[in-house]
Design an enzyme around this catalytic site. Structure first.
Site: not given
Ligand SMILES: *Cc1c(COP(=O)(O)O)cnc(C)c1O
Length: 361
Positions: A35, A130, A256, A304
């Site tokens: 992802k 969640r 800055y 930046m």
């Molecule tokens: C992102 C995600 C993972 C991976 O988690 P890591 O800590 O990066 O290994 C696993 N399961 C779900 C449901 C996720 O959203």
């Protein structure tokens, strides 16, 4: 010459890290989490290189379609399932597997009532609070899924997510495992709980499918330590070069808002990288940066497009010298701790203007 910022992506390290997953979970299938553009590493080249993974997981239909359009044939799981009912046809057409985490998603599947085989993952909330059905709702949700023709031709699997796996001794880990097993009851067909932190905790069961994300990219998910202690290798090295070296005088401020002042006459290096590239603006004075492979502390605010570093221990440094922000030689986890964040955020934050350069070595 073009601007020297680049994210070098070492695909051989990715393969090494997947092998580490296999060693920790030898009896499990591996759903590689790609992802958010493979945590900033480039979803398509990373997915194409993960030939040994059993499936891929993404966060949205768009991310999945990007992989399908790029010719990726593996099973793909949508980790949050559908965001609206009208995504369903395209998801089915592209052979995507759906997480089902709420009543509305269940209702969309019931209304659609198609018969093309559909593989779904029933998400149970075991303590993260969640997403997911409560343990009490789990059995009923499972039965409603099982009643669908499409699911009968496909499958239902189970997943949940740990809230504190980055602290292996945290009591919630055991509680969530017990809750997961109780909710699944006798349907032990196919279960998935482990993210990277759980995979790297030898005392935890790995179940049927593991879901590694961050460890594939070579960083440790744990509160302390870094990936090297698990045999992981950094996949991304964020690099640039010095574009100027200035002789400064004691008492002159740098950058800055005058947040840093030269304690003596000294050399200051200017490197072409900044928050416009994803280097964190809140990196404080003293944050380690590698110049010619040697630590040079950050001096003054991150701009930046530029940062300034203290070169008082490198009298021969000159414009053109190589600079590493994280990766080989400087663990992203350690930089992240300096900046009050996690490696995940650093990787995801590398912006589009940074070219990704893929190598096999
Ligand atoms: C992102 C995600 C993972 C991976 O988690 P890591 O800590 O990066 O290994 C696993 N399961 C779900 C449901 C996720 O959203």
């Amino acid at each position: 010459m073009t601007r020297p910022v680049r994210a070098c992506i070492n695909l051989q390290a990715l393969g090494n890290n997947l092998a580490v997953v296999r060693r920790h979970a030898p009896d499990s299938y591996v759903m590689a989490v790609v992802k958010a553009n493979a945590y900033g590493h480039g979803a398509l080249p990373v997915s194409a290189a993960l030939t040994d993974a059993d499936a891929l997981a993404v966060a949205s239909l768009e991310e999945a379609l990007q992989l399908r359009d790029g010719g990726i044939q593996k099973d793909i799981i949508l980790l949050e399932g559908l965001f609206s009912a009208d995504e369903l046809n395209e998801a089915i057409h592209n052979r995507l597997q759906l997480v089902v985490h709420c009543e509305q998603q269940l209702a969309w599947l019931e209304q659609h009532n198609a018969d093309t085989a559909l593989h779904v993952w029933l998400k149970i909330d075991t303590g993260m609070h969640r997403l997911g059905f409560s343990p009490q709702q789990a059995e009923h949700a499972w039965q409603r899924l099982q009643a669908l023709t499409a699911v009968q031709a496909g499958s239902v699997r189970w997943l949940s997510h740990l809230a504190c796996a980055d602290e292996p001794d945290h009591p919630l880990n055991q509680q969530q495992q017990a809750c997961f097993e109780a909710a699944i009851n006798s349907h032990v067909e196919s279960r998935s709980l482990a993210n990277s932190a759980m995979i790297l905790t030898p005392t935890h069961p790995q179940y049927d499918w593991v879901r590694p994300g961050i460890m594939l990219y070579g960083a440790s998910p744990m509160k302390a330590g870094d990936g090297a202690s698990f045999g992981l290798q950094p996949v991304m090295t964020l690099e640039t070069r010095l574009i100027a070296v200035q002789q400064r005088l004691k008492g002159e401020s740098i950058g800055y808002s005058q947040t840093w002042t030269c304690p003596q006459d000294m050399l200051i290096g200017i490197a072409a990288i900044g928050y416009g590239d994803g280097y964190p603006r809140h990196a404080p004075n003293g944050t380690p940066v590698l110049v010619n492979g040697t630590m040079a502390p950050l001096a003054g605010r991150v701009s930046m497009d530029m940062i300034c570093v203290d070169l008082s221990n490198q009298p021969d440094a000159k414009a053109g010298d190589p600079v590493t922000l994280w990766g080989k030689g400087l663990a992203a986890e350690s930089l992240a701790r300096h900046c009050g964040t996690i490696s995940y955020e650093l990787f995801c934050g590398v912006t589009e203007r940074v070219p990704r350069i893929y190598t096999e070595a």
